[in-house]
Design an enzyme around this catalytic site. Sequence first.
Site, PDB file in Angstrom:
ATOM      1  N   PRO A   1      45.411  81.440  53.796  1.00 54.99           N
ATOM      2  CA  PRO A   1      46.396  81.072  53.037  1.00 54.99           C
ATOM      3  C   PRO A   1      47.546  79.910  53.429  1.00 54.99           C
ATOM      4  O   PRO A   1      48.172  79.602  52.878  1.00 54.99           O
ATOM      5  CB  PRO A   1      47.114  82.369  52.887  1.00 54.99           C
ATOM      6  CG  PRO A   1      46.878  82.909  54.210  1.00 54.99           C
ATOM      7  CD  PRO A   1      45.561  82.864  54.492  1.00 54.99           C
TER       8      PRO A   1
ATOM      9  N   HIS B   1      59.806  73.278  43.667  1.00 54.67           N
ATOM     10  CA  HIS B   1      60.253  72.887  45.014  1.00 54.67           C
ATOM     11  C   HIS B   1      59.582  71.328  45.249  1.00 54.67           C
ATOM     12  O   HIS B   1      58.621  71.280  44.855  1.00 54.67           O
ATOM     13  CB  HIS B   1      59.576  73.866  46.002  1.00 54.67           C
ATOM     14  CG  HIS B   1      60.451  75.199  46.026  1.00 54.67           C
ATOM     15  ND1 HIS B   1      59.974  76.157  47.099  1.00 54.67           N
ATOM     16  CD2 HIS B   1      61.286  75.768  45.235  1.00 54.67           C
ATOM     17  CE1 HIS B   1      60.736  77.044  47.018  1.00 54.67           C
ATOM     18  NE2 HIS B   1      61.560  77.144  45.907  1.00 54.67           N
TER      19      HIS B   1
ATOM     20  N   TYR C   1      57.946  77.019  57.196  1.00 51.95           N
ATOM     21  CA  TYR C   1      56.663  77.332  58.028  1.00 51.95           C
ATOM     22  C   TYR C   1      57.180  77.010  59.528  1.00 51.95           C
ATOM     23  O   TYR C   1      57.621  75.953  59.942  1.00 51.95           O
ATOM     24  CB  TYR C   1      55.552  76.062  57.768  1.00 51.95           C
ATOM     25  CG  TYR C   1      54.755  76.260  56.401  1.00 51.95           C
ATOM     26  CD1 TYR C   1      53.765  76.973  56.566  1.00 51.95           C
ATOM     27  CD2 TYR C   1      55.242  76.113  55.246  1.00 51.95           C
ATOM     28  CE1 TYR C   1      52.851  77.180  55.452  1.00 51.95           C
ATOM     29  CE2 TYR C   1      54.649  76.141  54.102  1.00 51.95           C
ATOM     30  CZ  TYR C   1      53.412  76.792  54.246  1.00 51.95           C
ATOM     31  OH  TYR C   1      52.655  76.807  52.969  1.00 51.95           O
TER      32      TYR C   1
ATOM     33  N   TYR D   1      49.214  69.141  50.177  1.00 48.77           N
ATOM     34  CA  TYR D   1      49.865  70.326  49.903  1.00 48.77           C
ATOM     35  C   TYR D   1      50.294  70.483  48.455  1.00 48.77           C
ATOM     36  O   TYR D   1      50.074  71.576  47.762  1.00 48.77           O
ATOM     37  CB  TYR D   1      51.151  70.497  50.875  1.00 48.77           C
ATOM     38  CG  TYR D   1      51.804  71.900  50.790  1.00 48.77           C
ATOM     39  CD1 TYR D   1      51.604  72.763  51.931  1.00 48.77           C
ATOM     40  CD2 TYR D   1      52.481  72.331  49.607  1.00 48.77           C
ATOM     41  CE1 TYR D   1      52.105  74.038  51.864  1.00 48.77           C
ATOM     42  CE2 TYR D   1      52.940  73.827  49.705  1.00 48.77           C
ATOM     43  CZ  TYR D   1      52.596  74.664  50.688  1.00 48.77           C
ATOM     44  OH  TYR D   1      53.135  75.779  50.770  1.00 48.77           O
TER      45      TYR D   1
END
Length: 394
Positions: free
Chosen positions: A297, A75, A204, A387
């Site tokens: 998480p 991704h 998200y 990230y």
Amino acid sequence: MKTTRTQVVIVGAGPAGLLLSHLLDREGIESVLLENRSPDYVRGRIRAGMLEHSTVELLVEAGVGDRLKREGMEHRGIYLQFPHERHHIDFRSLANRSVWVYGQTEVTRDLMQARSAAGQQSHYEVGDVALHDIDGESPSVTFVDVEGRPHRIDCDVVAGCDGFHGPARRSIPEGARRSFGREYPYAWLGVLADVAPSTDELIYAWHPEGFAMHSMRSHSVSRFYLQVDPSDDVAGWSDDRIWDALARRLGHGQDGWQLQPGRITDKSVLPMRSFVSTPMQYGRLFLAGDAAHIVPPTGAKGLNLAVADVALLSRALAALLRDGDPRPADEYTDTALRRVWRGTHFSWWMTSMLHVTGDPFDAQLQRSQLEWVVRSESAAAGLAENYAGLPIGY
């Protein structure tokens, strides 16, 4: 009592312990692996599924990334969503890095096969694990095997990869360790479903009812999360209630987008916490992964921080045991914790930005923060860099 000897005893056969054993084997360092659960239990644990750029590079370089590259899903970013808006954060263009969807169960399977191929000793379903003389140069570990027979292993180093509840961290005297932590006032309802993902990359979503996330494990298996109260009983969440909540939170204001439901195969409530323990080395004991730190998480950091720990630790132990150079081992705590705290902060930041508290003031701050991230290239680049993952030597 049967007594044997090895160079490194690794307590814990999750991904951290298995990867450390593999990396040490490649450095010519012998190890014995101890695990209180069965191999089938270890293989079947459903955990994280997002691998940072540096994690993938390390696994490929270590010779355990072939299946990942064949079956994993690369991704180049994620979607950030809030009411009536969904924005793509492109990691490739912002940070020149990507991430991979590949379940921890699959990473564990690959590492267990590598461990078996190397012919190194592994003991599963052990009990009464105890660490001795870790403050000297000749530590040992005692345990009882699955048939109830006592064992003692003398060694040069003990590596504690046994998670938050294991004996390794507790073997450091209370006066010699310090911990930092935070309990979050919300939890995740995690859902695994046999249905193709309704998105090409992770979503998200901030929603007035609570955070929601659409992830995936493969082209035919999807993973979802819903913000719930930590006291929620999973029995109170029927399949229909789950799909209705996911459709509302993920689809809010997204014209033409639809969530495809499917057969739910697993659901559980996951509490959220941050925890860091220091030092990560005491004498001849070294901690890695959840034995030393836990993150919520939201930032996809748990497994990746553990991988970074054991990458640093394997190099330090090779220098110590093979080359007689103690400096990397002496610096392990400082080097590892620098990256751990960065990951801990990023996980807290993502969690604080996306989970509703019920306070209207908090909601306005979160909306402002989300709009800043999606409208400012420098803010988006900061999210992308963290990230997708900083270099392991950061």
